[in-house]
Design a protein around this motif. Structure first.
Motif, PDB file in Angstrom:
ATOM      1  N   ASP A  54       0.789  54.445  61.155  1.00  0.00           N
ATOM      2  CA  ASP A  54       0.250  55.462  61.747  1.00  0.00           C
ATOM      3  C   ASP A  54       0.322  56.835  60.976  1.00  0.00           C
ATOM      4  O   ASP A  54       1.606  57.400  60.809  1.00  0.00           O
ATOM      5  CB  ASP A  54       0.757  55.760  63.324  1.00  0.00           C
ATOM      6  CG  ASP A  54      -0.195  56.761  64.059  1.00  0.00           C
ATOM      7  OD1 ASP A  54      -0.883  57.522  63.125  1.00  0.00           O
ATOM      8  OD2 ASP A  54      -0.349  56.895  65.115  1.00  0.00           O
ATOM      9  N   ARG A  90      -0.266  59.714  61.656  1.00  0.00           N
ATOM     10  CA  ARG A  90       0.474  60.767  62.448  1.00  0.00           C
ATOM     11  C   ARG A  90       2.015  60.830  62.534  1.00  0.00           C
ATOM     12  O   ARG A  90       2.628  61.770  62.499  1.00  0.00           O
ATOM     13  CB  ARG A  90      -0.254  60.749  63.879  1.00  0.00           C
ATOM     14  CG  ARG A  90      -1.750  61.229  63.961  1.00  0.00           C
ATOM     15  CD  ARG A  90      -2.432  60.813  64.997  1.00  0.00           C
ATOM     16  NE  ARG A  90      -2.500  59.455  65.295  1.00  0.00           N
ATOM     17  CZ  ARG A  90      -3.334  58.687  66.073  1.00  0.00           C
ATOM     18  NH1 ARG A  90      -3.942  59.355  66.904  1.00  0.00           N
ATOM     19  NH2 ARG A  90      -2.991  57.536  66.259  1.00  0.00           N
ATOM     20  N   GLU A  91       2.450  59.597  62.850  1.00  0.00           N
ATOM     21  CA  GLU A  91       3.883  59.419  62.862  1.00  0.00           C
ATOM     22  C   GLU A  91       4.424  59.397  61.407  1.00  0.00           C
ATOM     23  O   GLU A  91       5.395  60.096  61.451  1.00  0.00           O
ATOM     24  CB  GLU A  91       4.220  57.995  63.440  1.00  0.00           C
ATOM     25  CG  GLU A  91       3.595  57.623  64.700  1.00  0.00           C
ATOM     26  CD  GLU A  91       4.512  58.785  65.784  1.00  0.00           C
ATOM     27  OE1 GLU A  91       5.165  59.342  65.441  1.00  0.00           O
ATOM     28  OE2 GLU A  91       3.579  58.913  66.811  1.00  0.00           O
ATOM     29  N   TYR A  92       3.827  59.081  60.385  1.00  0.00           N
ATOM     30  CA  TYR A  92       4.306  59.423  59.156  1.00  0.00           C
ATOM     31  C   TYR A  92       4.537  60.746  58.766  1.00  0.00           C
ATOM     32  O   TYR A  92       5.716  61.366  58.113  1.00  0.00           O
ATOM     33  CB  TYR A  92       3.220  58.927  58.020  1.00  0.00           C
ATOM     34  CG  TYR A  92       3.446  59.136  56.770  1.00  0.00           C
ATOM     35  CD1 TYR A  92       3.930  58.252  55.562  1.00  0.00           C
ATOM     36  CD2 TYR A  92       2.756  60.327  56.064  1.00  0.00           C
ATOM     37  CE1 TYR A  92       4.273  58.731  54.206  1.00  0.00           C
ATOM     38  CE2 TYR A  92       3.072  60.815  54.802  1.00  0.00           C
ATOM     39  CZ  TYR A  92       3.451  59.830  53.930  1.00  0.00           C
ATOM     40  OH  TYR A  92       3.968  60.261  52.786  1.00  0.00           O
ATOM     41  N   ARG A 118      -0.275  68.266  66.772  1.00  0.00           N
ATOM     42  CA  ARG A 118       0.626  67.129  65.927  1.00  0.00           C
ATOM     43  C   ARG A 118       0.887  67.674  64.579  1.00  0.00           C
ATOM     44  O   ARG A 118       0.248  68.293  64.060  1.00  0.00           O
ATOM     45  CB  ARG A 118      -0.216  65.783  66.014  1.00  0.00           C
ATOM     46  CG  ARG A 118      -0.289  65.165  67.474  1.00  0.00           C
ATOM     47  CD  ARG A 118      -0.549  63.923  67.501  1.00  0.00           C
ATOM     48  NE  ARG A 118       0.780  63.240  67.092  1.00  0.00           N
ATOM     49  CZ  ARG A 118       0.985  61.803  67.338  1.00  0.00           C
ATOM     50  NH1 ARG A 118      -0.040  61.250  67.867  1.00  0.00           N
ATOM     51  NH2 ARG A 118       2.053  61.382  67.048  1.00  0.00           N
ATOM     52  N   ILE A 119       2.182  67.295  64.033  1.00  0.00           N
ATOM     53  CA  ILE A 119       2.515  67.701  62.828  1.00  0.00           C
ATOM     54  C   ILE A 119       1.701  67.166  61.682  1.00  0.00           C
ATOM     55  O   ILE A 119       1.488  65.936  61.733  1.00  0.00           O
ATOM     56  CB  ILE A 119       3.937  67.224  62.360  1.00  0.00           C
ATOM     57  CG1 ILE A 119       4.786  67.972  63.446  1.00  0.00           C
ATOM     58  CG2 ILE A 119       4.320  67.649  61.206  1.00  0.00           C
ATOM     59  CD1 ILE A 119       6.425  67.514  63.272  1.00  0.00           C
ATOM     60  N   ALA A 171       5.012  63.166  61.125  1.00  0.00           N
ATOM     61  CA  ALA A 171       6.010  63.577  61.922  1.00  0.00           C
ATOM     62  C   ALA A 171       7.591  63.211  61.346  1.00  0.00           C
ATOM     63  O   ALA A 171       8.365  64.130  61.172  1.00  0.00           O
ATOM     64  CB  ALA A 171       5.900  63.033  63.275  1.00  0.00           C
TER      65      ALA A 171
END
Lengths: 412, 412
Positions: free
Chosen positions: B62, B64-66, B144-145, B68
């Motif tokens: 993901d 988005r998680e990358y 989100r970051i 973060a």
């Protein structure tokens, strides 16, 4: 269906294989139809690496910058676990402290959680999404990152369970529960199926390392049931461990639940202190100002009543500093000499049933005397008795007390 | 007094010694009475380590998680630099993307900055506090970051300079400015004291690695003067380098400013494609759908007018995928054969003065012809000429063009 908070510490997320194992524990709970929030620590070694960087940057570093730096370890783990869960077909996302508004006080490095905005999380959990939360971190009133100090991720987990009104808070660690005493010392130590918050609080304060005092306090205040279990157990099976709950009437109250010991104390004795009013304040005032916590205190009257001996214990890490602080006050205090000893251990007998049983302390004293173990100091509370002894007798004392209160497996 | 944004990349903050060196650059500007915001990248190697963790967690992770996860590298550097500055007696604090509300679009991994809430920073700068900003990161509309992709910290610095209305944006890197061409190829390459935003944009697009295209675009739009200089220069002295500014009337316009080259392109030729209306769309549509950027395009008419050859270039990294995409369309396109070549280089002549000078292209073509260098494709814009040649001729072509346009040191 239950709402569960699961917490995994540094050794449980040490590398991607361990993180995949964590994901299987989460998968089991999701498959059982539960709502799951997971709190994670930094990968083992990562926090130490970041702390070392801060220290190398400057020995006297700003605690606010320290917090901004070390909190990044948990950010990485939470993202990685979310990725692994997604790769298993489980909806998941990571949350950092500022994203769920984990408000703390401004005590950087050892902040206390004031509130968590759990509304958005509750919504996501209800949709079946796993919330993966970076533990150990929050934000101050100034919107700066704070960290919660030792055992911080446990505290995050319990605070999260309280905010989410979770049915259970499962703390996964490298042991499978809370034991009657340290199994490395007493082979026949038994895992306790259940202990009360109060007993666990004493155990944590008195040396049991499994949970940090602050997380137990928080669990007690918010009446959060906490299960201590092992991340190394088969992830396919429901967790087994020790359930820490509010005291319940139907609990079969054993007189004594466990024997704890703490080796990180040191003893200081001031001989021949003039026995005048205010002497205790004169001794302990300067120590308090130096930020040194005094634990056990014993004051003896000397033979002629004009002078006294004062014995107390302090954290071993503060030993040199405590001696220097007292030496600096020698003229004011007028004591004869200082005797110090780092080779001491505090052994404690804990049990909520003590409140209703007489003679518990006497049993301990007699058992230790029969083994010729000299007691240097004693403190008691409603539910515990602590004695200070020579550290050479640690194992003997723990085994003796474990046996005399019938905690050995055979007696179960 | 000036308001300055200083940016330091990964090699400039690779370890604590390098971070201390950065602090000395900051100290110089503070002592000169300037207001200073510093943008930092992750310590060299750190982003790669975090990217590898994401990839190991799941190849299809993901984004988005990358974001973060990888953004944590910059958090660490910004905190460390703040600590080092404080240890030198300079008031400083770190700022993460969410703390200064660096709002971006939702394109995780390659987000664009929309706005920065610079009010609180301006206040702090006016008080003499250095703002140390974690580069490369922002927050999406969902809180989100996000990360800004390649060259992201440069983009943060330019966006910050625009938001702060800074007088200057100094990009500290491992080279001391922008050169007429790559000094590793042409020993007599000169550092340019000044180039226009437009020229720099072409140079960045055409292979000069010193600044990323997007940061130059942003600087051009917001008219931010950017100084490219070296973090390895003596921190006690004011920075020297290349100033990238808006085009000015008093600028002595050299016809050609620089020669750039890009080796990361590959050439594809489709032979004997039926020359019917819409053929270009049939070829380039599927490539666009596959996310493959086509750069130079040349279409030849064949002898009898019924078929044509189409030659184009693509990023070398997409070469195999491009061939597969076209092969899959063979029946629909009806081409004769595909010829591909990865051993090509795009050499470009850049200069804002071209607009007012005729014959600049002819000079290049003649010079290359005299060296027997075959040109495979040509593209031009108002201020640049690019030719595609065999990569074996890279150095010869760059030196020849550098010399023929009088860019060698002797000619300065």
């Amino acid at each position: 269906m239950a709402r569960i908070v699961m917490k995994f510490g540094g050794t449980s997320v040490a590398d991607l294989d361990r993180i995949r194992n964590v994901a299987r524990h989460v998968e089991r709970e999701i498959k059982a139809g539960n709502e799951v929030a997971v709190v994670v620590s930094a990968m083992a070694g990562e926090t130490n690496r970041l702390v070392a960087l801060c220290r190398d940057a400057s020995p006297l570093h700003d605690a606010r910058e320290y917090d901004a730096i070390v909190s990044s370890g948990e950010n990485v783990t939470s993202g990685l676990l979310a990725i692994v869960l997604q790769s298993m077909g489980i909806d998941a996302r990571s949350w950092q402290g500022w994203q769920i508004k984990t408000r703390t006080d401004d005590a950087h490095g050892a902040a206390r959680v004031n509130s968590i905005d759990a509304d958005v999380l509750r919504e996501r959990l209800a949709q079946g999404q796993v919330a993966v939360i970076a533990g150990f971190q929050g934000i101050s009133s100034m919107n700066r990152i704070t960290t919660l100090g030792r055992g911080g991720s446990d505290t995050t987990a319990v605070a999260m369970a309280a905010a989410l009104k979770a049915d259970r808070c499962d703390i996964y660690t490298d042991v499978d529960g809370v034991y009657t005493t340290d199994p490395r010392i007493v082979k026949s130590a038994r895992r306790l199926p259940r202990v009360s918050h109060e007993e666990m609080l004493e155990m944590a304060s008195l040396g049991a390392k499994v949970l940090h005092v602050r997380s137990v306090e928080l669990a007690m205040v918010h009446e959060v049931p906490v299960l201590v279990c092992s991340s190394f157990a088969d992830p396919a099976l429901p967790p087994e461990g020790t359930l820490i709950t509010a005291e319940m009437d139907d609990m079969e109250q054993e007189t004594v639940t466990s024997i704890a010991y703490a080796k990180d104390e040191a003893q200081v004795t001031l001989r021949d202190v003039p026995d005048s009013p205010g002497v205790a304040y004169k001794v302990f005032g300067p120590l308090a100002e130096a930020g040194i916590n005094v634990d056990m205190i014993v004051q003896n009257i000397s033979d002629d009543g004009s002078t006294t001996d004062i014995t107390f214990t302090i954290p071993e890490a503060d030993y040199e500093r405590a001696l220097a602080t007292l030496e600096a006050q020698r003229d004011k205090l007028g004591f004869g000499k200082i005797i110090g000893d780092r080779d001491v251990v505090k052994v404690s007998v804990i049990g909520i049933g003590m409140r209703s049983h007489a003679g518990v302390a006497a049993t301990a004293f007699r058992a230790l005397a029969e083994r010729s173990i000299n007691i240097r100091a004693i403190t008691t509370s409603e539910i515990k008795i602590s004695v200070l002894i020579d550290s050479a007798y640690t194992e003997l004392a723990v085994r003796t007390l474990h046996s005399v209160y019938g905690l050995d497996k055979a007696a179960a």
